[in-house]
Design an enzyme around this catalytic site. Structure first.
Site, PDB file in Angstrom:
ATOM      1  N   HIS A 155       1.312 -15.308 -63.525  1.00 23.89           N
ATOM      2  CA  HIS A 155       0.248 -15.713 -64.302  1.00 23.89           C
ATOM      3  C   HIS A 155      -0.822 -14.945 -63.929  1.00 23.89           C
ATOM      4  O   HIS A 155      -0.945 -14.059 -63.219  1.00 23.89           O
ATOM      5  CB  HIS A 155      -0.155 -17.352 -64.468  1.00 23.89           C
ATOM      6  CG  HIS A 155      -0.070 -17.613 -62.770  1.00 23.89           C
ATOM      7  ND1 HIS A 155      -0.355 -18.927 -62.399  1.00 23.89           N
ATOM      8  CD2 HIS A 155      -0.015 -16.750 -61.686  1.00 23.89           C
ATOM      9  CE1 HIS A 155      -0.614 -19.022 -61.120  1.00 23.89           C
ATOM     10  NE2 HIS A 155      -0.259 -17.571 -60.623  1.00 23.89           N
ATOM     11  N   GLN A 196      -1.362 -13.499 -71.134  1.00 18.28           N
ATOM     12  CA  GLN A 196      -2.225 -14.662 -70.701  1.00 18.28           C
ATOM     13  C   GLN A 196      -3.709 -14.053 -71.070  1.00 18.28           C
ATOM     14  O   GLN A 196      -3.872 -12.916 -70.551  1.00 18.28           O
ATOM     15  CB  GLN A 196      -1.896 -15.395 -69.417  1.00 18.28           C
ATOM     16  CG  GLN A 196      -0.744 -16.033 -69.499  1.00 18.28           C
ATOM     17  CD  GLN A 196      -0.528 -17.045 -68.231  1.00 18.28           C
ATOM     18  OE1 GLN A 196      -1.000 -16.561 -66.976  1.00 18.28           O
ATOM     19  NE2 GLN A 196       0.214 -17.948 -68.037  1.00 18.28           N
ATOM     20  N   ALA A 227     -11.778 -23.103 -64.430  1.00 18.75           N
ATOM     21  CA  ALA A 227     -11.020 -21.990 -64.967  1.00 18.75           C
ATOM     22  C   ALA A 227     -10.081 -22.361 -65.857  1.00 18.75           C
ATOM     23  O   ALA A 227      -9.780 -23.594 -66.182  1.00 18.75           O
ATOM     24  CB  ALA A 227     -10.216 -21.845 -63.701  1.00 18.75           C
ATOM     25  N   TRP A 246       6.563 -21.707 -61.859  1.00 19.60           N
ATOM     26  CA  TRP A 246       6.620 -20.234 -62.128  1.00 19.60           C
ATOM     27  C   TRP A 246       7.964 -19.667 -61.614  1.00 19.60           C
ATOM     28  O   TRP A 246       7.908 -19.197 -60.388  1.00 19.60           O
ATOM     29  CB  TRP A 246       5.253 -19.590 -61.509  1.00 19.60           C
ATOM     30  CG  TRP A 246       4.178 -20.156 -62.141  1.00 19.60           C
ATOM     31  CD1 TRP A 246       3.469 -19.845 -63.344  1.00 19.60           C
ATOM     32  CD2 TRP A 246       3.425 -21.231 -61.500  1.00 19.60           C
ATOM     33  NE1 TRP A 246       2.447 -20.358 -63.539  1.00 19.60           N
ATOM     34  CE2 TRP A 246       2.074 -21.448 -62.459  1.00 19.60           C
ATOM     35  CE3 TRP A 246       3.229 -22.045 -60.408  1.00 19.60           C
ATOM     36  CZ2 TRP A 246       1.309 -22.263 -62.290  1.00 19.60           C
ATOM     37  CZ3 TRP A 246       2.364 -22.723 -60.245  1.00 19.60           C
ATOM     38  CH2 TRP A 246       1.292 -23.127 -61.205  1.00 19.60           C
ATOM     39  N   ARG A 261       8.001 -13.893 -66.321  1.00 23.13           N
ATOM     40  CA  ARG A 261       8.585 -15.129 -65.884  1.00 23.13           C
ATOM     41  C   ARG A 261      10.322 -15.038 -65.814  1.00 23.13           C
ATOM     42  O   ARG A 261      10.590 -14.652 -67.040  1.00 23.13           O
ATOM     43  CB  ARG A 261       8.241 -16.408 -66.587  1.00 23.13           C
ATOM     44  CG  ARG A 261       6.848 -16.704 -65.952  1.00 23.13           C
ATOM     45  CD  ARG A 261       6.363 -18.115 -66.170  1.00 23.13           C
ATOM     46  NE  ARG A 261       5.039 -18.094 -66.175  1.00 23.13           N
ATOM     47  CZ  ARG A 261       4.220 -18.881 -66.695  1.00 23.13           C
ATOM     48  NH1 ARG A 261       4.588 -20.243 -67.108  1.00 23.13           N
ATOM     49  NH2 ARG A 261       2.864 -18.990 -66.203  1.00 23.13           N
ATOM     50  N   VAL A 282      -6.709 -26.439 -59.181  1.00 23.08           N
ATOM     51  CA  VAL A 282      -7.703 -27.109 -60.060  1.00 23.08           C
ATOM     52  C   VAL A 282      -7.661 -28.803 -59.429  1.00 23.08           C
ATOM     53  O   VAL A 282      -6.560 -29.058 -59.311  1.00 23.08           O
ATOM     54  CB  VAL A 282      -7.628 -26.947 -61.443  1.00 23.08           C
ATOM     55  CG1 VAL A 282      -8.209 -25.679 -61.884  1.00 23.08           C
ATOM     56  CG2 VAL A 282      -6.077 -27.144 -62.025  1.00 23.08           C
TER      57      VAL A 282
END
Ligand code: YSA
Length: 328
Positions: A171, A211, A296, A150, A197, A254
């Site tokens: 994000h 997003q 997610a 990112w 970004r 995650v």
């Protein structure tokens, strides 16, 4: 002023008038209610001997008519005639330009509608975020190599909030943390929003895009639930049964991490990142990772709109070109 002088001056001034304002001025000077030259004479009639009154009255009234009609015809010449002469009811009407929603707004509205139907709630979060929410709490500590995923717009140092530097969120994932800090499971939410970004633009990359984040947490949420929700979402979004494919991938927040592809016009297209919420993320919001599980995901709104509407360059969305937006 005598009637003769009034006539001479008034008619000359009318002939010279260039616009409505000039004519108004002439009217005021000679026919004005208070002290118009002709009005003053007409008002003095009552004090005149009968003979003079008749003569002067007749002449003054005739002159008023003459001045009025000269003004009217001058008005016609100036192209601002009475409304009856301007209004042509047989002319075709002027086309009214009707406004409409931008394709990205249409897309966002449709996505919200589908998720509301799947019993998700919609929440929003701040575009200026702290390093804590955008990175640290998402299991991306300083110097973690994943921060390179990112490219970030950092705010100048004076905007530091407590110990955390401020940035433009890269994000929508920080809202996972903010929401879990203030709510208890079970719940399911989506978070649509603008992200930023610091990267070069091309046909599929923008500096500023949107997003939609998704988060479902409960005692026994699993990947099969994710697969069902996301299949249902694409079936509805694209109005057809859509094949999806889950590929292993990596995001620090995650475990396992996934990339989701959909089959579109015979090709597999990558549409979102996803996974099962990492235990460290649950720790950061003081949930017990032994007791709750969650999935997610995060997808790019522009990329989905490009698929659905067959748009081949992301930069068109922000071009301000009406030939583009008018097609939706
Ligand atoms: C992953 C796992 C989760 O559990 C939750 C969310 C995520 C997504 C993660 N936060 C993320 O930002 N992943 S990403 O960097 O791959 O971006 C997600 C999507 O945003 C991409 O699939 C793409 O559709 C879109 N995107 C990324 N960079 C973009 C862009 N769209 C336009 N311009 C760019 N520069």
């Amino acid at each position: 002023m005598t009637l003769g002088e009034i006539k001479e001056k008034a008619l000359a001034a009318i002939a010279k008038a260039q616009n409505l304002k000039d004519l108004e001025a002439v009217k005021n000077e000679f026919l004005g209610r208070q002290d118009g030259e002709l009005t003053t004479i007409l008002r003095s009639l009552k004090d005149m001997p009968p003979e003079e009154k008749r003569e002067t009255g007749t002449a003054a009234n005739a002159l008023r008519g003459e001045i009025e009609s000269a003004m009217k015809s001058r008005l016609g010449v100036l192209g601002a005639g009475s409304s009856s002469s301007r209004l042509d009811i047989t002319r075709p009407g002027e086309k009214v330009r009707v406004g409409h929603l931008h394709p990205l707004t249409l897309m966002e509205n449709r996505i919200k509608e589908i998720f509301l139907g799947l019993n998700f709630s919609i929440v929003e979060g701040p575009e200026v975020e702290s390093e804590h929410y955008n990175f640290d709490a998402l299991n991306i500590p300083p110097n973690h190599p994943a921060r390179d995923m990112w490219d970030t717009f950092w705010l100048p140092a004076q905007y530091k909030d407590k110990d955390s530097r401020q940035l433009l969120r890269t994000h929508t994932s920080p809202m996972q943390i903010r929401y879990m800090e203030t709510h208890q499971p079970p719940f399911q939410i989506i978070v649509p929003g603008r992200v930023f970004r610091f990267e070069a633009t091309d046909a599929s990359h923008e500096v500023n895009f949107h997003q939609v984040e998704g988060l479902m947490v409960g005692p026994d949420v699993n990947l099969a639930n994710f697969k069902y929700v996301i299949s249902e979402f694409f079936n509805q979004l694209l109005n057809q049964k859509t094949d999806i494919r889950l590929r292993p991938s990596y995001f620090p927040f995650v475990e396992p991490g996934l990339e989701v592809d959909i089959k579109w016009k015979g090709k597999w297209l990558e549409v979102m990142g996803a996974g099962m919420v990492h235990p460290n993320v649950f720790d950061a919001v003081k949930y017990n990772p032994q007791q709750v599980k969650g999935f997610a995901f995060g997808m790019g709104l522009e990329r989905l709109a490009m698929i659905k509407y067959k748009i081949d360059d992301i930069r068109l969305f922000y071009s301000g070109d009406l030939r583009f937006v008018d097609q939706f």
